[in-house]
Scaffold this active site. Structure first.
Site, mmCIF file in Angstrom:
data_model
loop_
_atom_site.group_PDB
_atom_site.id
_atom_site.type_symbol
_atom_site.label_atom_id
_atom_site.label_comp_id
_atom_site.label_asym_id
_atom_site.label_seq_id
_atom_site.Cartn_x
_atom_site.Cartn_y
_atom_site.Cartn_z
ATOM 1 N N HIS A 249 9.878 -10.277 -22.623
ATOM 2 C CA HIS A 249 9.134 -9.020 -22.484
ATOM 3 C C HIS A 249 7.706 -9.339 -22.012
ATOM 4 O O HIS A 249 7.130 -10.349 -22.423
ATOM 5 C CB HIS A 249 9.110 -8.267 -23.814
ATOM 6 C CG HIS A 249 8.563 -6.877 -23.667
ATOM 7 N ND1 HIS A 249 7.210 -6.631 -23.611
ATOM 8 C CD2 HIS A 249 9.178 -5.684 -23.524
ATOM 9 C CE1 HIS A 249 7.028 -5.326 -23.445
ATOM 10 N NE2 HIS A 249 8.203 -4.732 -23.390
ATOM 11 N N GLU B 279 10.913 -4.000 -15.749
ATOM 12 C CA GLU B 279 9.774 -3.238 -16.276
ATOM 13 C C GLU B 279 8.513 -3.650 -15.522
ATOM 14 O O GLU B 279 7.906 -4.678 -15.848
ATOM 15 C CB GLU B 279 9.577 -3.536 -17.766
ATOM 16 C CG GLU B 279 10.764 -3.181 -18.629
ATOM 17 C CD GLU B 279 10.377 -3.009 -20.088
ATOM 18 O OE1 GLU B 279 10.578 -1.915 -20.605
ATOM 19 O OE2 GLU B 279 9.854 -3.961 -20.694
HETATM 20 P P1 PGA Z 1 6.969 2.073 -22.920
HETATM 21 O O1 PGA Z 1 7.440 0.589 -23.276
HETATM 22 O O2 PGA Z 1 8.199 2.936 -22.785
HETATM 23 O O3 PGA Z 1 6.088 2.486 -24.065
HETATM 24 O O4 PGA Z 1 6.219 1.996 -21.624
HETATM 25 C C1 PGA Z 1 8.548 0.016 -22.642
HETATM 26 C C2 PGA Z 1 8.623 -1.447 -23.023
HETATM 27 O O5 PGA Z 1 7.576 -2.080 -23.159
HETATM 28 O O6 PGA Z 1 9.732 -1.993 -23.188
#
Ligand code: PGA
Length: 242
Positions: free
Chosen positions: A85, A155
């Site tokens: 992550h 992401e």
């Molecule tokens: P968020 O986080 O939906 O608050 O942007 C997603 C993540 O960090 O996995």
């Protein structure tokens, strides 16, 4: 069926929310990543919902203060490990090399892996091609020598937690394009099984339908909106019909 994964980060209310979610909607296709100390209780209370560790270490025992091994997470009920992550990369110095070690350790313990990839804003500012090469590098190094393809959570770092102040959020079109790119990168030969790709970064009840719509996107990884009861209820409803 599209996947809804909930990353509940370091939030104390995550256990309460997980238990209440399990009570009203214990359905397939949902993966919860609660803080590690809640894993056992949350796993014991869910049947169809699967659980996962937000982080694991690559060693199985030894003098590694504060770490959790993949087999310990599994023993606590986890079926999944979230690896790489962007917050772990940013605050805890994780690199593609350490990510690779963690994925192999998870594989060895029989955990399924969700690997997070995504580019920072200075890279994306240069365009989609630049973002794609950044992600390709994360995939190549992170998955070097890995046998079983993990689920990939794309992401873009700049779109996480409400997006950075001056940057636009990602669009469903660009996230679908990146998902297609990731699938192509991981499946060079035609007709091989393509990995699943999720989109993450400020997904909420207003935009979830648009992000889930493209066929290239197999689901979403949700952070903060997943801890708001009403938001979560709406997102469940919407994802059922998408
Ligand atoms: P968020 O986080 O939906 O608050 O942007 C997603 C993540 O960090 O996995």
């Amino acid at each position: 069926m599209k996947i809804l994964a909930l990353n509940w980060k370091l939030n104390p209310e995550a256990e309460r929310e997980a238990l209440s979610l399990a009570a009203y909607s214990d359905r397939e296709g949902v993966i919860i990543f609660p803080p590690a100390v809640f894993l056992r209780r949350v796993s014991e209370r869910t049947r169809k919902i699967e659980t996962g560790a937000q982080n694991i270490f690559w060693e199985f025992s030894g003098a590694f203060t504060g770490e959790t091994s993949p087999s310990m997470a599994k023993d606590a009920g986890a079926r999944w490990a979230l690896v790489g992550h962007s917050e772990r990369r940013k605050y805890f110095g994780e690199t593609n090399e350490t990510v690779n070690r963690k994925i192999k350790a998870a594989e060895q313990a029989g955990l399924r892996v969700m690997l997070c990839v995504g580019e920072p804003w200075p890279v994306r500012k240069r365009g989609m091609k630049a973002a794609e090469s950044f992600v390709r590098q994360q995939l190549r190094q992170g998955l070097s020598g890995v046998r079983r393809k993990p689920i990939i959570a794309y992401e873009p770092i700049w779109a996480i937690s409400g997006g950075a102040a001056n940057h636009p959020s990602d669009t469903p079109e660009d996230s679908a394009r990146m998902a297609a790119f990731i699938k192509k990168t991981l499946s060079p030969k035609p007709y091989t099984l393509r990995p699943q790709v999720l989109y993450g970064g400020s997904v909420n009840s207003k935009n979830i339908a648009a992000f889930l719509k493209p066929k290239e996107v197999n689901g979403v990884l949700i952070g903060s909106a997943g801890l708001k009861k009403e938001e979560l209820r709406k997102m469940f409803e919407i994802s059922n019909i998408t």
